[in-house]
Design a protein around this motif. Structure first.
Motif, PDB file in Angstrom:
ATOM      1  N   VAL A  20       8.228  11.824  11.699  1.00  0.00           N
ATOM      2  CA  VAL A  20       7.689  11.838  12.977  1.00  0.00           C
ATOM      3  C   VAL A  20       7.593  10.798  13.718  1.00  0.00           C
ATOM      4  CG1 VAL A  20       5.389  12.739  13.933  1.00  0.00           C
ATOM      5  CG2 VAL A  20       6.531  14.137  12.102  1.00  0.00           C
ATOM      6  N   GLN A  21       7.375   9.428  13.177  1.00  0.00           N
ATOM      7  CA  GLN A  21       7.176   8.389  13.628  1.00  0.00           C
ATOM      8  C   GLN A  21       8.409   7.620  13.768  1.00  0.00           C
ATOM      9  OE1 GLN A  21       3.659   6.261  11.934  1.00  0.00           O
ATOM     10  NE2 GLN A  21       3.298   7.839  10.582  1.00  0.00           N
ATOM     11  N   PHE A  22       9.245   7.708  13.017  1.00  0.00           N
ATOM     12  CA  PHE A  22      10.459   6.601  13.045  1.00  0.00           C
ATOM     13  C   PHE A  22      11.835   7.402  13.356  1.00  0.00           C
ATOM     14  CE2 PHE A  22       7.177   4.424  10.790  1.00  0.00           C
ATOM     15  CZ  PHE A  22       6.859   3.348  11.742  1.00  0.00           C
ATOM     16  N   ASP A  23      12.815   6.888  13.931  1.00  0.00           N
ATOM     17  CA  ASP A  23      14.287   7.213  13.865  1.00  0.00           C
ATOM     18  C   ASP A  23      14.807   5.720  13.043  1.00  0.00           C
ATOM     19  OD1 ASP A  23      14.882   9.543  14.816  1.00  0.00           O
ATOM     20  OD2 ASP A  23      14.302   8.573  17.086  1.00  0.00           O
ATOM     21  N   TYR A  24      15.971   6.233  12.325  1.00  0.00           N
ATOM     22  CA  TYR A  24      16.378   5.132  11.654  1.00  0.00           C
ATOM     23  C   TYR A  24      18.081   5.331  11.344  1.00  0.00           C
ATOM     24  CZ  TYR A  24      18.178   2.146   7.544  1.00  0.00           C
ATOM     25  OH  TYR A  24      18.815   1.412   6.706  1.00  0.00           O
ATOM     26  N   ASP A  25      18.670   4.299  11.844  1.00  0.00           N
ATOM     27  CA  ASP A  25      20.080   4.489  11.696  1.00  0.00           C
ATOM     28  C   ASP A  25      20.676   3.450  10.477  1.00  0.00           C
ATOM     29  OD1 ASP A  25      23.054   3.915  11.923  1.00  0.00           O
ATOM     30  OD2 ASP A  25      22.823   3.894  14.150  1.00  0.00           O
ATOM     31  N   ILE A  80       0.651  -1.160  -0.166  1.00  0.00           N
ATOM     32  CA  ILE A  80      -0.132   0.038  -0.092  1.00  0.00           C
ATOM     33  C   ILE A  80       0.871   1.224  -0.097  1.00  0.00           C
ATOM     34  CG2 ILE A  80      -1.825  -1.198   1.123  1.00  0.00           C
ATOM     35  CD1 ILE A  80      -0.866   0.083   3.818  1.00  0.00           C
ATOM     36  N   GLU A  81       0.397   2.424  -0.452  1.00  0.00           N
ATOM     37  CA  GLU A  81       1.221   3.562  -0.505  1.00  0.00           C
ATOM     38  C   GLU A  81       1.389   4.112   1.044  1.00  0.00           C
ATOM     39  OE1 GLU A  81       0.730   8.105  -2.114  1.00  0.00           O
ATOM     40  OE2 GLU A  81      -0.048   6.348  -3.279  1.00  0.00           O
ATOM     41  N   LEU A  82       2.600   4.555   1.155  1.00  0.00           N
ATOM     42  CA  LEU A  82       3.153   4.850   2.582  1.00  0.00           C
ATOM     43  C   LEU A  82       2.435   6.203   2.844  1.00  0.00           C
ATOM     44  CD1 LEU A  82       6.606   3.433   2.587  1.00  0.00           C
ATOM     45  CD2 LEU A  82       4.667   2.420   3.726  1.00  0.00           C
ATOM     46  N   PRO A  83       2.345   6.742   4.059  1.00  0.00           N
ATOM     47  CA  PRO A  83       2.093   8.117   4.278  1.00  0.00           C
ATOM     48  C   PRO A  83       3.205   8.956   3.670  1.00  0.00           C
ATOM     49  CG  PRO A  83       2.048   6.806   6.323  1.00  0.00           C
ATOM     50  CD  PRO A  83       2.510   5.798   5.411  1.00  0.00           C
ATOM     51  N   GLY A  84       3.216  10.238   3.804  1.00  0.00           N
ATOM     52  CA  GLY A  84       4.272  11.194   3.641  1.00  0.00           C
ATOM     53  C   GLY A  84       5.429  11.137   3.955  1.00  0.00           C
ATOM     54  N   PHE A  85       6.610  11.470   3.571  1.00  0.00           N
ATOM     55  CA  PHE A  85       7.909  11.555   4.035  1.00  0.00           C
ATOM     56  C   PHE A  85       7.986  12.012   5.598  1.00  0.00           C
ATOM     57  CE2 PHE A  85      11.887  14.009   4.793  1.00  0.00           C
ATOM     58  CZ  PHE A  85      12.900  12.885   4.670  1.00  0.00           C
ATOM     59  N   ARG A 121       9.510   6.646  17.060  1.00  0.00           N
ATOM     60  CA  ARG A 121       9.811   7.909  17.784  1.00  0.00           C
ATOM     61  C   ARG A 121       8.560   8.135  18.984  1.00  0.00           C
ATOM     62  NH1 ARG A 121      12.801  12.734  15.280  1.00  0.00           N
ATOM     63  NH2 ARG A 121      13.822  11.808  13.624  1.00  0.00           N
ATOM     64  N   LYS A 122       7.346   7.909  18.351  1.00  0.00           N
ATOM     65  CA  LYS A 122       5.993   8.204  19.220  1.00  0.00           C
ATOM     66  C   LYS A 122       5.858   6.965  20.063  1.00  0.00           C
ATOM     67  CE  LYS A 122       2.634   9.787  17.060  1.00  0.00           C
ATOM     68  NZ  LYS A 122       1.466  10.336  16.040  1.00  0.00           N
ATOM     69  N   LEU A 123       5.598   7.080  21.306  1.00  0.00           N
ATOM     70  CA  LEU A 123       5.349   5.989  21.963  1.00  0.00           C
ATOM     71  C   LEU A 123       3.862   5.663  22.508  1.00  0.00           C
ATOM     72  CD1 LEU A 123       8.640   5.968  24.178  1.00  0.00           C
ATOM     73  CD2 LEU A 123       8.266   4.682  21.880  1.00  0.00           C
ATOM     74  N   SER A 124       3.057   5.913  21.736  1.00  0.00           N
ATOM     75  CA  SER A 124       1.523   5.930  21.817  1.00  0.00           C
ATOM     76  C   SER A 124       1.094   4.703  22.383  1.00  0.00           C
ATOM     77  CB  SER A 124       0.894   6.460  20.649  1.00  0.00           C
ATOM     78  OG  SER A 124       1.001   5.635  19.531  1.00  0.00           O
ATOM     79  N   ASN A 125       1.713   3.504  21.896  1.00  0.00           N
ATOM     80  CA  ASN A 125       1.508   2.236  22.524  1.00  0.00           C
ATOM     81  C   ASN A 125       2.258   1.679  23.495  1.00  0.00           C
ATOM     82  OD1 ASN A 125       1.229  -0.662  22.392  1.00  0.00           O
ATOM     83  ND2 ASN A 125       0.530  -0.504  20.520  1.00  0.00           N
ATOM     84  N   LYS A 126       1.542   1.157  24.627  1.00  0.00           N
ATOM     85  CA  LYS A 126       2.374   0.610  25.676  1.00  0.00           C
ATOM     86  C   LYS A 126       3.496  -0.583  25.301  1.00  0.00           C
ATOM     87  CE  LYS A 126      -1.085   1.477  29.337  1.00  0.00           C
ATOM     88  NZ  LYS A 126      -1.886   1.230  30.413  1.00  0.00           N
TER      89      LYS A 126
END
Length: 192
Positions: free
Chosen positions: A14-19, A4-9, A28-33
């Motif tokens: 906002v959601q992920f950090d990547y090394d 499926i098409e991904l959300p915008g860049f 990045r967001k910890l909305s889920n326990k």
């Protein structure tokens, strides 16, 4: 898993950090326990016998979808929608370092594939022909199967098949047994 098409860049940033050096992706967001800042995002899923990291991606609509991590990484690194196929160069589908990924479209992914599980000869592109009593070397290219020759022994057939694959842009690891993908091998090591 459906592509499926991904959300915008920016939404993904906002959601992920990547090394890119380690291949590690984190939320990045910890909305889920269940999400912990110190752990790698998502989980490993068995998809048709291959293991891939899958992450939860939140869409602007508020819905969350499970997506292959390597697709998210592609968009994080290029700001472009990922190609239909992404090839993990070393064959390890969990190695999501940026240096290990490339566009697998146009046959590049299939030219880097390991030996199929249903191979009975132990050599990629080699079959026994009962009718002739010879080993046959074959190669598929561009949707066409070609017979490369008939051989008295399997090793000669395997050499011919491997040589022809390499001439036609297949990678060194194409057709090697999955167990031998992580270590360098000589041609003789890969024939039987």
């Amino acid at each position: 898993m459906e592509r499926i098409e991904l959300p915008g860049f920016q939404d993904l940033r906002v959601q992920f950090d990547y090394d890119e050096d380690t291949g590690r992706i984190q939320y990045r967001k910890l909305s889920n326990k269940a999400r912990r800042a110190s752990s790698e995002a998502g989980h490993v899923a068995d998809v048709g016998g291959a293991l891939y990291r899958v992450v939860a991606v939140e869409y602007p609509s508020g819905k969350s979808r499970q997506v292959y991590a390597h697709r998210v990484i592609w968009k994080l690194m290029t700001a472009q929608e990922p190609p239909r196929e992404i090839d993990h160069i070393n064959g390890n589908t969990q190695d999501n370092r940026w240096a290990n990924m490339r566009d697998g479209s146009g046959g590049a992914n299939s030219k880097n594939r390991a030996m199929p599980k249903n191979n009975t000869s132990g050599a990629c592109g080699v079959v026994w022909d009962k009718a002739t009593g010879f080993w046959v070397a074959r190669m598929g290219l561009g949707g066409v199967q070609r017979t490369l020759g008939y051989f008295e022994n399997k090793e000669d057939a395997a050499r011919a098949a491997r040589s022809e694959r390499l001439k036609n842009g297949f990678t060194e690891r194409h057709g090697l047994p999955k167990s031998g993908l992580d270590k360098p091998q000589t041609l003789e090591d890969t024939l039987v």
